[in-house]
Design an enzyme around this catalytic site. Sequence first.
Site, PDB file in Angstrom:
ATOM      1  N   LYS A  18     -13.532  -4.823  10.250  1.00 25.37           N
ATOM      2  CA  LYS A  18     -14.162  -3.873   9.327  1.00 25.37           C
ATOM      3  C   LYS A  18     -15.638  -3.645   9.670  1.00 25.37           C
ATOM      4  CE  LYS A  18     -10.963  -4.886   5.564  1.00 25.37           C
ATOM      5  NZ  LYS A  18     -10.654  -5.848   4.502  1.00 25.37           N
TER       6      LYS A  18
ATOM      7  N   LYS B 129      -6.706  -1.206   9.398  1.00 26.32           N
ATOM      8  CA  LYS B 129      -7.954  -1.458  10.146  1.00 26.32           C
ATOM      9  C   LYS B 129      -7.723  -2.096  11.498  1.00 26.32           C
ATOM     10  CE  LYS B 129      -6.834  -4.433   7.087  1.00 26.32           C
ATOM     11  NZ  LYS B 129      -6.888  -4.931   5.744  1.00 26.32           N
TER      12      LYS B 129
ATOM     13  N   GLY C  31      -5.585  -4.722  -2.576  1.00 25.70           N
ATOM     14  CA  GLY C  31      -4.655  -4.511  -3.692  1.00 25.70           C
ATOM     15  C   GLY C  31      -4.011  -3.145  -3.623  1.00 25.70           C
TER      16      GLY C  31
ATOM     17  N   VAL D   5       0.825  -1.210   0.000  1.00 30.15           N
ATOM     18  CA  VAL D   5       0.000   0.000   0.000  1.00 30.15           C
ATOM     19  C   VAL D   5       0.862   1.264   0.000  1.00 30.15           C
ATOM     20  CG1 VAL D   5      -1.850   1.259   1.166  1.00 30.15           C
ATOM     21  CG2 VAL D   5      -1.870  -1.240   1.179  1.00 30.15           C
TER      22      VAL D   5
ATOM     23  N   GLU E 142     -10.239   6.040   5.441  1.00 30.77           N
ATOM     24  CA  GLU E 142     -11.141   5.581   4.368  1.00 30.77           C
ATOM     25  C   GLU E 142     -10.765   4.180   3.871  1.00 30.77           C
ATOM     26  OE1 GLU E 142     -14.030   7.114   2.500  1.00 30.77           O
ATOM     27  OE2 GLU E 142     -13.956   4.956   2.259  1.00 30.77           O
TER      28      GLU E 142
HETATM   29  P1  NDP Z   1       3.295  -4.700   3.534  1.00 33.88           P
HETATM   30  O1  NDP Z   1       3.860  -5.723   4.438  1.00 33.88           O
HETATM   31  O2  NDP Z   1       3.347  -4.919   2.077  1.00 33.88           O
HETATM   32  O3  NDP Z   1       3.999  -3.285   3.825  1.00 33.88           O
HETATM   33  C1  NDP Z   1       4.372  -2.847   5.096  1.00 33.88           C
HETATM   34  C2  NDP Z   1       5.708  -2.128   4.940  1.00 33.88           C
HETATM   35  O4  NDP Z   1       6.027  -1.480   6.167  1.00 33.88           O
HETATM   36  C3  NDP Z   1       6.853  -3.116   4.637  1.00 33.88           C
HETATM   37  O5  NDP Z   1       7.699  -2.576   3.634  1.00 33.88           O
HETATM   38  C4  NDP Z   1       7.567  -3.186   5.975  1.00 33.88           C
HETATM   39  O6  NDP Z   1       8.925  -3.504   5.864  1.00 33.88           O
HETATM   40  C5  NDP Z   1       7.380  -1.791   6.493  1.00 33.88           C
HETATM   41  N1  NDP Z   1       7.575  -1.722   7.940  1.00 33.88           N
HETATM   42  C6  NDP Z   1       7.124  -2.568   8.877  1.00 33.88           C
HETATM   43  N2  NDP Z   1       7.518  -2.159  10.106  1.00 33.88           N
HETATM   44  C7  NDP Z   1       8.236  -1.041   9.917  1.00 33.88           C
HETATM   45  C8  NDP Z   1       8.930  -0.167  10.806  1.00 33.88           C
HETATM   46  N3  NDP Z   1       8.957  -0.348  12.118  1.00 33.88           N
HETATM   47  N4  NDP Z   1       9.570   0.911  10.270  1.00 33.88           N
HETATM   48  C9  NDP Z   1       9.560   1.113   8.943  1.00 33.88           C
HETATM   49  N5  NDP Z   1       8.928   0.324   8.071  1.00 33.88           N
HETATM   50  C10 NDP Z   1       8.274  -0.752   8.550  1.00 33.88           C
HETATM   51  O7  NDP Z   1       1.796  -4.460   4.009  1.00 33.88           O
HETATM   52  P2  NDP Z   1       0.593  -3.831   3.174  1.00 33.88           P
HETATM   53  O8  NDP Z   1       1.070  -2.677   2.398  1.00 33.88           O
HETATM   54  O9  NDP Z   1      -0.151  -4.903   2.499  1.00 33.88           O
HETATM   55  O10 NDP Z   1      -0.362  -3.344   4.362  1.00 33.88           O
HETATM   56  C11 NDP Z   1      -0.118  -2.138   5.058  1.00 33.88           C
HETATM   57  C12 NDP Z   1      -1.381  -1.798   5.842  1.00 33.88           C
HETATM   58  O11 NDP Z   1      -2.459  -1.622   4.934  1.00 33.88           O
HETATM   59  C13 NDP Z   1      -1.845  -2.897   6.809  1.00 33.88           C
HETATM   60  O12 NDP Z   1      -2.392  -2.293   7.943  1.00 33.88           O
HETATM   61  C14 NDP Z   1      -2.937  -3.629   6.030  1.00 33.88           C
HETATM   62  O13 NDP Z   1      -3.873  -4.238   6.868  1.00 33.88           O
HETATM   63  C15 NDP Z   1      -3.551  -2.453   5.295  1.00 33.88           C
HETATM   64  N6  NDP Z   1      -4.287  -2.797   4.080  1.00 33.88           N
HETATM   65  C16 NDP Z   1      -3.689  -3.534   3.100  1.00 33.88           C
HETATM   66  C17 NDP Z   1      -4.348  -3.809   1.928  1.00 33.88           C
HETATM   67  C18 NDP Z   1      -3.759  -4.605   0.836  1.00 33.88           C
HETATM   68  O14 NDP Z   1      -4.444  -4.853  -0.159  1.00 33.88           O
HETATM   69  N7  NDP Z   1      -2.508  -5.033   0.943  1.00 33.88           N
HETATM   70  C19 NDP Z   1      -5.710  -3.277   1.700  1.00 33.88           C
HETATM   71  C20 NDP Z   1      -6.248  -2.509   2.796  1.00 33.88           C
HETATM   72  C21 NDP Z   1      -5.550  -2.292   3.930  1.00 33.88           C
HETATM   73  P3  NDP Z   1       9.362  -5.078   5.890  1.00 33.88           P
HETATM   74  O15 NDP Z   1       8.730  -5.704   4.701  1.00 33.88           O
HETATM   75  O16 NDP Z   1      10.849  -4.995   5.833  1.00 33.88           O
HETATM   76  O17 NDP Z   1       8.833  -5.624   7.189  1.00 33.88           O
HETATM   77  N1  HSE Z   2      -6.345  -8.482   3.541  1.00 33.81           N
HETATM   78  C1  HSE Z   2      -7.375  -7.533   3.291  1.00 33.81           C
HETATM   79  C2  HSE Z   2      -8.374  -8.138   2.345  1.00 33.81           C
HETATM   80  C3  HSE Z   2      -6.806  -6.276   2.711  1.00 33.81           C
HETATM   81  O1  HSE Z   2      -8.050  -9.145   1.698  1.00 33.81           O
HETATM   82  O2  HSE Z   2      -9.487  -7.644   2.253  1.00 33.81           O
HETATM   83  C4  HSE Z   2      -7.831  -5.194   2.489  1.00 33.81           C
HETATM   84  O3  HSE Z   2      -8.300  -4.710   3.709  1.00 33.81           O
END
Ligand code: NDP
Ligand code: HSE
Length: 400
Positions: free
Chosen positions: A200, A100, A297, A12, A124
């Site tokens: 959610k 969330k 996504g 994200v 959002e």
């Molecule tokens: P990812 O694991 O892809 O991304 C998280 C990033 O944050 C990674 O690059 C991670 O690094 C980094 N990170 C973790 N801890 C730290 C720290 N202490 N300092 C700096 N960087 C850090 O997760 P997503 O992007 O999928 O998800 C992020 C959020 O969005 C979550 O809360 C998820 O629930 C929410 N979300 C995700 C969706 C999706 O479709 N993926 C949709 C809706 C919500 P590293 O990989 O090295 O640990």
């Molecule tokens: N893991 C969550 C899902 C990401 O599949 O719906 C979006 O909130």
Amino acid sequence: MVKVAVLGYGTVGSGIVEVLKTNQELIEKRVGEKIDVKYVLDLREFPGDPYEDLIVHDVDVIMNDPEVSIVCEAMGGIGAAYQFTKMALEKGKNVCTPNKAMVAEYGPKLMKLARDNGCNYLFEASCGGGIPIIRPLQTALLQEKIVAIKGILNGTTNYILTRMEKEGADFDAVLKDAQALGYAEANPEADVEGHDACRKIAILSSLAYGNTVNYKDVYTEGITKITVEDFAYAKKLGATIKLLGMSQEVDGNYYAMVSPFMLKNDSPLYSVNDVMNAILVTGNTLGDTMYYGAGAGKLPTASAVVADVIECAMKQGQLIPCTWNEGDLSLGQMENDKRHFFVRAKSELSQIESVFGKVEAVDAGIDGEMGFVTEVMSEKEFASKAEALGSVVSRIRFEN
Ligand code: NDP
Ligand code: HSE
């Protein structure tokens, strides 16, 4: 110029940078000011990435830079992300997040902290990925008393169920695909056990009904027990199987649950497939409205986070009102909830009817068992009849 910092350069976080860069001119035209990403915090280096020069590893660089007025928390979890969110809000920086888990756990506390420091905590993207759902609840539906919310709230599980139905695909293999596509949570148990959908529906219900629904109080079942055989029965019934999150108000009492449901093909949620989500919101004078889009996504979720960034940029110095208050909303017991149940049992029809009365038998050609749909009955009544029959293999609730 509005300066933004992104915490977490994963699925994200990298999407947020991409959306802000791709649509920078368009956004500037609409907002009347340029929005630019100044920093991206992550643990790793990203050699060769077009934005590698924005990467920092020390959160204090962001927190101590007065130019940064908006922080997007896209790290996930409620550990370091919570500390960083509090730090940003205490410094008066707006925080926009798709997290969330954080919103369900600390939403009211963080919104208060934001208000006390003259800034906003917006989320959002925390429900329904790219679907605009929280903003409609905070604007276009303010005139309505919301009486029910029902939806497909998790992209990963809808993707898995769709592929099980269409291809007879293996659960574990499809889950791996969902992970590779960036849909799943860091621990995908949150998706498949229903915890993500539970958070959610708790967030949406808190916004809709005005007080905090504690996600821990929401009855939750995931999809790990759903099999391709269940889909064979569903097909015979002209139905499909979806993981639904729902809540409703009945005579001043509130109910919420997450569970797999059989849906007939006349349900508006029947054709919501793959990673798509849909949320049906019922208002007392409006009736039903439905919101549909990609539930997970990179870019869809990032787009929803950027919608929050834009609102903060356009309302600098303003507190954005929210319908979610700090008081608690207690949930009623679901034992009196009434519905049809689909059941698989290792008994003859005569034995089944001696316990359940009239049922609709379903033959999906599976040896040693039969399927049937009960008359409408309460959860409590169903549980006692199932125990009396003693041969129930599984049951799936039917959507009313
Ligand atoms: P990812 O694991 O892809 O991304 C998280 C990033 O944050 C990674 O690059 C991670 O690094 C980094 N990170 C973790 N801890 C730290 C720290 N202490 N300092 C700096 N960087 C850090 O997760 P997503 O992007 O999928 O998800 C992020 C959020 O969005 C979550 O809360 C998820 O629930 C929410 N979300 C995700 C969706 C999706 O479709 N993926 C949709 C809706 C919500 P590293 O990989 O090295 O640990
Ligand atoms: N893991 C969550 C899902 C990401 O599949 O719906 C979006 O909130």
